[in-house]
Design an enzyme around this catalytic site. Structure first.
Site, PDB file in Angstrom:
ATOM      1  N   HIS A   1       0.675   3.586  -2.600  1.00  7.02           N
ATOM      2  CA  HIS A   1       0.978   4.030  -3.966  1.00  7.02           C
ATOM      3  C   HIS A   1      -0.263   4.384  -4.777  1.00  7.02           C
ATOM      4  CE1 HIS A   1       4.982   2.556  -3.175  1.00  7.02           C
ATOM      5  NE2 HIS A   1       4.562   1.321  -3.021  1.00  7.02           N
TER       6      HIS A   1
ATOM      7  N   SER B   1       0.847  -1.197   0.000  1.00  6.04           N
ATOM      8  CA  SER B   1       0.000   0.000   0.000  1.00  6.04           C
ATOM      9  C   SER B   1       0.884   1.249   0.000  1.00  6.04           C
ATOM     10  CB  SER B   1      -0.896   0.002   1.239  1.00  6.04           C
ATOM     11  OG  SER B   1      -1.816  -1.040   1.156  1.00  6.04           O
TER      12      SER B   1
ATOM     13  N   HIS C   1       9.880   3.757  -3.072  1.00  5.28           N
ATOM     14  CA  HIS C   1       9.992   3.503  -1.636  1.00  5.28           C
ATOM     15  C   HIS C   1      11.195   4.242  -1.068  1.00  5.28           C
ATOM     16  CE1 HIS C   1       8.289  -0.089  -3.624  1.00  5.28           C
ATOM     17  NE2 HIS C   1       7.345   0.124  -2.749  1.00  5.28           N
TER      18      HIS C   1
END
Lengths: 204, 333
Positions: free
Chosen positions: B59, B57, B221
């Protein structure tokens, strides 16, 4: 012959004996990782115990259920690797309700190959792969469960001795580098304890 | 301190999914353990090749958002920035399976690869045939000779679009797989980050950048990029990104491409259009035609400031598939 009842026997032993190894495995893992290996194995054993009564007679499908017990408790690499090995065994035994003990070594070989591919690991990296290889090689041609377990335990213990002073080359332990030298790999020791749990005389 | 509109950090994903489904019941339905698999409500579509995806999760709209006609069928959803487990992925595959097999289409990340491979092996025992295509569009994450190692970022959107359109034609699993791979091969993306984001459960930013700094090529990330430097003017940033993309996959006069200018979360549409304007001029200058450009928030990293630019080289198969109808709250053609 290996049957689903043999798997139930093993599950019962793990559920009983693994809690006694948990502190040791958590501590080993805590030195080089996040310290939850023992706890995760106990959780997996709990899931296996829950699944045991309903395991199908088809050994392959029963091994698949065992693999799912591992993947359902944690997303750890170790659990995923063990599940991968179990699934490789499941593919070779699907459709059979009894598998000759002499095939254990063959199943371990299939497991090893699948685990190496999945984790991109090599023999000599000082991981559970080295323990599986030791067991595979020692159990070739053996037909009696007691002899299989003895051979596997002896070989895994030797592999731990042989690699104790090596530097870990895979996984989280690798990141700790020299700190892993002189220490056993937690994943190798865990497999050793899993085998020992199945032996009335050696059980922790 | 962490400044977010939150309740309990541990409920971040569950509450997001609850809201997403409440807002768009026509498009999304929750299933699987703890409702962590989203499906389009009419899934599985009988006889159609299913498309299952998944990922961490944080994005949105990737990965969860692109479910619907002409797109993917089911998505396994992990915690923020972490892979969903094997069981969820297996559930997503089952939910997508309408009898014609399932393509696993997702971004190339270690945890996702391992878990999706395992999930595929599991459903094989249920006689569901699966194939895999991993999206590897981030040119900054590995060199041209190591393309299979690259990560998947905003190019995922094109890959969902193309694979979904191909599946809607009634093509079989092998054909949908081949076309999805063709889409991956046609896609190149590079990003630039200006400020970091904070994973709710961690409470601290994932990296730090100086007040006047930017990092070209940073992953979604916060993975390290290729160059950190002083923040420059929009056109200079766009030029540097274009040069990286074109060096990796040159374009020639007469080529047709789609362009995606994507916000990583906090960067506003205005700045995306400033960038798009430069990219459009520059491509027109070398005789390249832009088809169906996309400008907006398509693949994000929560509140990260920054953007990515994707060039998607079209050919006689990909262009009609890109222009075919699709429908979800985040992409309609």
């Amino acid at each position: 012959m290996l049957t689903t009842d043999s798997l139930r026997f093993a599950i019962g032993r793990w559920a009983e004996c693994l809690p006694r190894c948990a502190d040791e495995l958590n501590a080993l893992d805590g030195d080089l990782g996040d310290g939850d290996l023992g706890a995760n194995l106990i959780r997996a054993a709990g899931r296996l115990e829950e699944a045991a009564p309903q395991l199908p007679a088809d050994v392959g499908l029963a091994l698949l259920r065992c693999a799912q017990a591992f993947t359902s408790v944690s997303a750890s690499t170790y659990g995923t690797l063990l599940a991968t090995g179990l699934m490789a065994g499941a593919r070779l035994t699907k459709g059979r309700e009894a598998v000759p003990w002499t095939e254990i070594s063959v199943l371990l070989e299939a497991a090893l190959r699948a685990m190496m591919q999945r984790g991109q690991g090599q023999l000599g990296d000082k991981t559970v792969l080295d323990a599986v290889e030791a067991a595979r090689s020692a159990t070739a041609g053996l037909a009696a469960p007691a002899a299989l377990l003895d051979a596997a335990r002896g070989a895994i213990a030797q592999a731990c001795d042989r690699l104790r002073d090596a530097r870990p080359r895979q996984g989280r332990a690798r990141i700790f580098g020299d700190k892993g030298i002189g220490r056993d790999d937690p994943g190798m020791v865990a497999l050793l304890r899993l085998v020992e749990c199945l032996q009335p005389t050696a059980a922790p | 301190m962490m400044k977010k509109i939150l309740n309990e950090p541990r409920n971040y994903v569950a509450e997001t999914l609850e809201g997403l489904c409440a807002a768009h019941p026509k498009y999304f339905k929750r299933t699987g353990a703890e409702g962590r698999v989203l499906v389009r409500p009419d899934a599985p579509v009988a006889g159609k090749v299913g498309i299952a995806t998944g990922g961490g999760s944080g994005h949105l709209p990737v990965f969860t958002g692109y479910l619907g006609p002409g797109l993917a069928d089911a998505c396994a959803i992990g915690e923020v920035f972490s892979s969903p487990g094997v069981d969820l992925m297996a559930d997503a595959i089952r939910a997508a399976h309408g009898g014609a097999g399932v393509l696993r289409l997702y971004g190339n990340y270690g945890g996702d690869n391992m878990n999706f491979d395992m999930a595929g092996e599991m459903v094989e025992f249920e006689n569901i045939r699966t194939t895999t295509v991993r999206v590897t569009d981030d040119v900054a994450s590995a060199g041209p000779d190591e393309r299979p190692k690259r990560r998947g970022i905003a190019g995922l959107v094109y890959c969902y679009k193309i694979a979904g359109a191909k599946a809607d034609t009634g093509a079989d699993l092998d054909a949908v797989t081949a076309t999805a791979q063709r889409a991956v091969d046609a896609c190149r993306t590079v990003g630039v980050a200006l400020t970091p984001c904070t994973v709710p459960a961690a409470g601290r930013p994932t990296f730090s950048l100086g007040e006047d700094e930017m990092e070209i090529g940073m992953g979604i990330h916060g993975e390290p990029g290729v160059r950190r430097g002083t923040l420059r003017a929009a056109d200079e940033i766009a030029e540097e990104m274009l040069q990286m993309l074109l060096a990796d996959r040159p374009l020639a006069a007469g080529d047709r491409v789609s362009v995606l200018c994507n916000s990583l979360g906090a960067t506003p549409l205005e700045e995306l259009y400033i960038t798009y304007r430069y990219v459009a001029r520059r491509l027109a200058g070398v005789g390249v035609t832009i088809v169906q450009p996309l400008v907006g928030r398509y693949a994000t990293s929560m509140e990260m400031t920054g953007m990515s630019v994707t060039l998607f080289k079209l050919d006689e198969e990909l262009e009609p598939l890109l222009l075919a109808p699709c429908d979800c709250p985040f992409l309609r053609i």
